[in-house]
Scaffold this motif. Sequence first.
Motif, short mmCIF file in Angstrom:
data_model
loop_
_atom_site.label_atom_id
_atom_site.label_comp_id
_atom_site.label_asym_id
_atom_site.label_seq_id
_atom_site.Cartn_x
_atom_site.Cartn_y
_atom_site.Cartn_z
N ALA A 37 0.83 -1.20 0.00
CA ALA A 37 0.00 0.00 0.00
C ALA A 37 0.87 1.26 0.00
CB ALA A 37 -0.92 0.00 1.22
N ALA A 38 1.95 1.24 0.77
CA ALA A 38 2.85 2.39 0.79
C ALA A 38 3.47 2.63 -0.59
CB ALA A 38 3.95 2.16 1.83
N LEU A 39 3.80 1.54 -1.28
CA LEU A 39 4.38 1.65 -2.61
C LEU A 39 3.36 2.23 -3.59
CD1 LEU A 39 7.07 1.04 -3.95
CD2 LEU A 39 6.21 -1.24 -4.54
N LEU A 40 2.12 1.80 -3.46
CA LEU A 40 1.07 2.34 -4.33
C LEU A 40 0.85 3.83 -4.07
CD1 LEU A 40 -1.66 -0.47 -4.31
CD2 LEU A 40 -0.37 0.37 -6.28
N VAL A 41 0.85 4.23 -2.82
CA VAL A 41 0.66 5.64 -2.49
C VAL A 41 1.79 6.48 -3.08
CG1 VAL A 41 0.66 7.32 -0.60
CG2 VAL A 41 -0.68 5.21 -0.41
N LEU A 42 3.02 5.96 -2.98
CA LEU A 42 4.17 6.66 -3.54
C LEU A 42 4.00 6.86 -5.05
CD1 LEU A 42 7.07 7.80 -3.40
CD2 LEU A 42 7.89 5.44 -3.69
N GLY A 43 3.60 5.80 -5.74
CA GLY A 43 3.41 5.90 -7.18
C GLY A 43 2.28 6.84 -7.55
N ILE A 44 1.18 6.81 -6.80
CA ILE A 44 0.04 7.69 -7.10
C ILE A 44 0.42 9.15 -6.88
CG2 ILE A 44 -2.27 8.35 -6.33
CD1 ILE A 44 -2.76 5.36 -5.76
N VAL A 45 1.15 9.44 -5.83
CA VAL A 45 1.61 10.81 -5.58
C VAL A 45 2.47 11.29 -6.74
CG1 VAL A 45 3.09 12.24 -4.12
CG2 VAL A 45 1.44 10.68 -3.08
N LEU A 46 3.35 10.41 -7.22
CA LEU A 46 4.21 10.78 -8.34
C LEU A 46 3.38 11.02 -9.60
CD1 LEU A 46 7.13 11.25 -9.08
CD2 LEU A 46 7.33 8.82 -9.66
N MET A 47 2.36 10.22 -9.82
CA MET A 47 1.50 10.41 -10.99
C MET A 47 0.78 11.76 -10.92
SD MET A 47 1.33 7.83 -13.27
CE MET A 47 -0.33 7.59 -13.88
N VAL A 48 0.32 12.11 -9.74
CA VAL A 48 -0.43 13.37 -9.58
C VAL A 48 0.49 14.57 -9.75
CG1 VAL A 48 -1.73 14.79 -7.95
CG2 VAL A 48 -2.21 12.34 -8.12
N THR A 49 1.66 14.51 -9.16
CA THR A 49 2.55 15.68 -9.18
C THR A 49 3.24 15.89 -10.53
OG1 THR A 49 4.35 14.30 -8.28
CG2 THR A 49 3.01 15.56 -6.71
N THR A 50 3.26 14.88 -11.38
CA THR A 50 3.91 15.02 -12.69
C THR A 50 2.91 15.10 -13.83
OG1 THR A 50 4.14 12.61 -12.94
CG2 THR A 50 5.97 13.79 -11.90
N ARG A 51 1.65 15.29 -13.51
CA ARG A 51 0.64 15.37 -14.57
C ARG A 51 0.91 16.60 -15.43
NH1 ARG A 51 -5.94 15.66 -13.81
NH2 ARG A 51 -6.46 15.61 -16.04
N PRO A 52 1.18 16.41 -16.73
CA PRO A 52 1.51 17.56 -17.59
C PRO A 52 0.28 18.34 -18.00
CG PRO A 52 1.56 15.54 -18.87
CD PRO A 52 1.27 15.13 -17.45
N ASP A 53 0.49 19.63 -18.19
CA ASP A 53 -0.56 20.51 -18.69
C ASP A 53 -0.88 20.13 -20.13
OD1 ASP A 53 -2.25 22.56 -19.36
OD2 ASP A 53 -1.02 24.12 -18.44
#
Length: 338
Positions: free
Chosen positions: A184-200
């Motif tokens: 679960a911690a690994l999934l949270v890490l990946g989801i945070v990275l997906m959200v913060t790198t979402r391109p305009d």
Amino acid sequence: MWTVEFTVALVLVLAAGTAVAVANARMRRVPHPQGLSGRGLPLLDTAFLAGGPARVADTALVRMQQEGRVIVSRAGTVTVTDSYPRDAVEAALIDAAGPARQIQVDALRRAVARSAAVQDIGNRLADRGLMRRPDRHRAVVVARRFLGLALAATVVLGVVAMVSWATRTFSDRYDGAPPIFPFAALLVLGIVLMVTTRPDRSRITPAGRRQLSLMKDGTPWRPHDVAAPAAALLLLGALALDGTEELEDEELRAALAARQVAASTSFGSSSSCSGPVTWCGSGDSGSGSSSGSCGSSSCGSSSGSCGSSSSSCGSSGSSCSSGSSCGSSCGGGGGCSS
């Protein structure tokens, strides 16, 4: 034990996450920051930022038409009467007309938009941080897809690990912690990275949007790099910023408008563009968000980059992907941009 499954998931997420972070940093890098120009950008740079490669072709054509150096018929035939170019874009326009010095507007727009001179404008705007290169934008999108696959693999491996842990004997099961928490911690890490790198989705950067806003606010903008009567400067400025709807010449407006493809401000539409061009997209939206069109229906439908339709013609790549970038920004395009 579930250490093998967790190790595989950890390697996948870290590798994909690193690729996303590197691609995102590369897309946002500004090699030659110059800040915003108080007088506004040069005419053709403004046209590219506001409407993409097709807008540059239209602006150069109208400028030559206003100077009596080309003739545009209502049927859309362009006749070049002065074969001496004053800049690289005009040289591309004259070359596109060929030895006969005649060509249809749609073919002319496509050829000029894909020319090296126009593509260089998108690269220049991207270098100063006003647009994003479509090829680098696509690299971020591809890396994020790999990260998404890594997260999906993490879920599968986590389920396998949980099933394996749950089917062990009672004494063995409680001999160690359940695997749900590390996965679960690994999934949270990946989801945070997906959200913060979402391109305009826009090829224009916030700085580019502020630059356009400065030029549109207040008195009508006049290009400072063109020597022409005041009325012609106002016309060219309005054309570069807002598109062909500002033209008072009905025949010229009809000839240009009849051959414009639908506009789009995103990187991600679809396109049939292909080739080495970097910035391409489609159309002349006049919205100030620059789709980066290569100016032809063969570039796809509404798009912003070429590899996908954001164009900008083949990839919107640096900056023809998003309706961006012909062949690769566009294109922004930077480039199918922003």
